[in-house]
Design a protein around this motif. Sequence first.
Motif, PDB file in Angstrom:
ATOM      1  N   LYS A  68       0.850  -1.180   0.000  1.00 48.83           N
ATOM      2  CA  LYS A  68       0.000   0.000   0.000  1.00 48.83           C
ATOM      3  C   LYS A  68       0.883   1.227   0.000  1.00 48.83           C
ATOM      4  O   LYS A  68       1.719   1.418   0.872  1.00 48.83           O
ATOM      5  CB  LYS A  68      -0.921   0.044   1.218  1.00 48.83           C
ATOM      6  CG  LYS A  68      -1.995   1.111   1.060  1.00 48.83           C
ATOM      7  CD  LYS A  68      -2.201   2.140   2.100  1.00 48.83           C
ATOM      8  CE  LYS A  68      -1.216   2.400   3.134  1.00 48.83           C
ATOM      9  NZ  LYS A  68      -1.115   3.788   3.593  1.00 48.83           N
ATOM     10  N   VAL A 114       2.776   6.374  -8.796  1.00 49.24           N
ATOM     11  CA  VAL A 114       1.642   6.749  -7.945  1.00 49.24           C
ATOM     12  C   VAL A 114       1.177   8.151  -8.301  1.00 49.24           C
ATOM     13  O   VAL A 114       1.969   9.082  -8.349  1.00 49.24           O
ATOM     14  CB  VAL A 114       2.043   6.679  -6.456  1.00 49.24           C
ATOM     15  CG1 VAL A 114       0.917   7.181  -5.567  1.00 49.24           C
ATOM     16  CG2 VAL A 114       2.435   5.262  -6.087  1.00 49.24           C
ATOM     17  N   ILE A 117      -3.564   8.447  -3.943  1.00 55.63           N
ATOM     18  CA  ILE A 117      -3.381   7.544  -2.816  1.00 55.63           C
ATOM     19  C   ILE A 117      -4.693   7.398  -2.060  1.00 55.63           C
ATOM     20  O   ILE A 117      -5.510   8.310  -2.092  1.00 55.63           O
ATOM     21  CB  ILE A 117      -2.253   8.027  -1.874  1.00 55.63           C
ATOM     22  CG1 ILE A 117      -2.492   9.461  -1.405  1.00 55.63           C
ATOM     23  CG2 ILE A 117      -0.905   7.877  -2.539  1.00 55.63           C
ATOM     24  CD1 ILE A 117      -1.508   9.969  -0.376  1.00 55.63           C
ATOM     25  N   ASP A 119      -2.945   3.710  -2.958  1.00 57.13           N
ATOM     26  CA  ASP A 119      -2.687   2.945  -4.181  1.00 57.13           C
ATOM     27  C   ASP A 119      -2.116   1.605  -3.710  1.00 57.13           C
ATOM     28  O   ASP A 119      -1.032   1.564  -3.150  1.00 57.13           O
ATOM     29  CB  ASP A 119      -1.686   3.713  -5.041  1.00 57.13           C
ATOM     30  CG  ASP A 119      -1.382   3.063  -6.371  1.00 57.13           C
ATOM     31  OD1 ASP A 119      -1.470   1.817  -6.474  1.00 57.13           O
ATOM     32  OD2 ASP A 119      -1.016   3.790  -7.306  1.00 57.13           O
ATOM     33  N   CYS A 121      -1.411  -2.704  -4.303  1.00 59.45           N
ATOM     34  CA  CYS A 121      -1.222  -3.765  -5.283  1.00 59.45           C
ATOM     35  C   CYS A 121      -0.740  -5.031  -4.580  1.00 59.45           C
ATOM     36  O   CYS A 121      -0.319  -4.984  -3.426  1.00 59.45           O
ATOM     37  CB  CYS A 121      -0.228  -3.348  -6.364  1.00 59.45           C
ATOM     38  SG  CYS A 121       1.409  -2.950  -5.728  1.00 59.45           S
ATOM     39  N   ARG A 148      -3.377  -2.514 -10.093  1.00 52.91           N
ATOM     40  CA  ARG A 148      -3.450  -1.805  -8.816  1.00 52.91           C
ATOM     41  C   ARG A 148      -4.885  -1.444  -8.464  1.00 52.91           C
ATOM     42  O   ARG A 148      -5.771  -1.392  -9.317  1.00 52.91           O
ATOM     43  CB  ARG A 148      -2.578  -0.568  -8.840  1.00 52.91           C
ATOM     44  CG  ARG A 148      -3.016   0.497  -9.803  1.00 52.91           C
ATOM     45  CD  ARG A 148      -2.086   1.668  -9.708  1.00 52.91           C
ATOM     46  NE  ARG A 148      -2.212   2.526 -10.869  1.00 52.91           N
ATOM     47  CZ  ARG A 148      -1.358   3.472 -11.146  1.00 52.91           C
ATOM     48  NH1 ARG A 148      -0.322   3.669 -10.367  1.00 52.91           N
ATOM     49  NH2 ARG A 148      -1.523   4.221 -12.206  1.00 52.91           N
ATOM     50  N   LEU A 150      -6.955   1.633  -6.776  1.00 54.30           N
ATOM     51  CA  LEU A 150      -6.893   3.044  -6.396  1.00 54.30           C
ATOM     52  C   LEU A 150      -8.000   3.334  -5.400  1.00 54.30           C
ATOM     53  O   LEU A 150      -9.126   2.871  -5.557  1.00 54.30           O
ATOM     54  CB  LEU A 150      -7.038   3.945  -7.620  1.00 54.30           C
ATOM     55  CG  LEU A 150      -5.936   3.815  -8.662  1.00 54.30           C
ATOM     56  CD1 LEU A 150      -6.242   4.694  -9.868  1.00 54.30           C
ATOM     57  CD2 LEU A 150      -4.581   4.162  -8.078  1.00 54.30           C
TER      58      LEU A 150
END
Length: 173
Positions: A68, A114, A117, A119, A121, A148, A150
């Motif tokens: 994160k 990025v 945020i 963000d 994965c 990812r 968001l």
Amino acid sequence: MKKPLPILAIFFVLFSSGCTDINGSESEAETVETAADINNSVSGAGLVEVTDLSQIDEALDKGPVVLKLGSKRCIPCQEQEEILTEILPIYQDKASIMLIDVNEYPEFASTFGVRVIPDTCVITVIEDGKYIYMRQDGTESSERANARFLGVVDKATLSETLGKAIEDRNHGE
């Protein structure tokens, strides 16, 4: 004539799902409290604050990594950390859950592309020097932008994606 609705919908999702002000405006006391919560997490094997990419690389030797990227001052980022703390006991022996504060380490915002945020994965392995990411549908991608999450991702979605990454690693061994 092309319809602008899909483009507007994408912009709405991107800019309403997380913090775009990564400099934040919360007090230092709240920041210190959040950091203490991270470092004193469940059973000593808590969320790991990343200061160097080698930490991620080492963790990948043991299993997938949930990463994160956010800020301690971002309210949606704090919400995401609460969800990560909830799933930690379930996966602590199978995966690592790691955090990067892009305010403290802005080079990682560039490294991982990025823009908004939080963000988040799931990294499964390193192949040819590149991270491989688990997409929500269970396929892997070397392009993080395709894999990812968001904004704040819910516990069920994150658990499902991490479960697929763990299963994929177990089949690969």
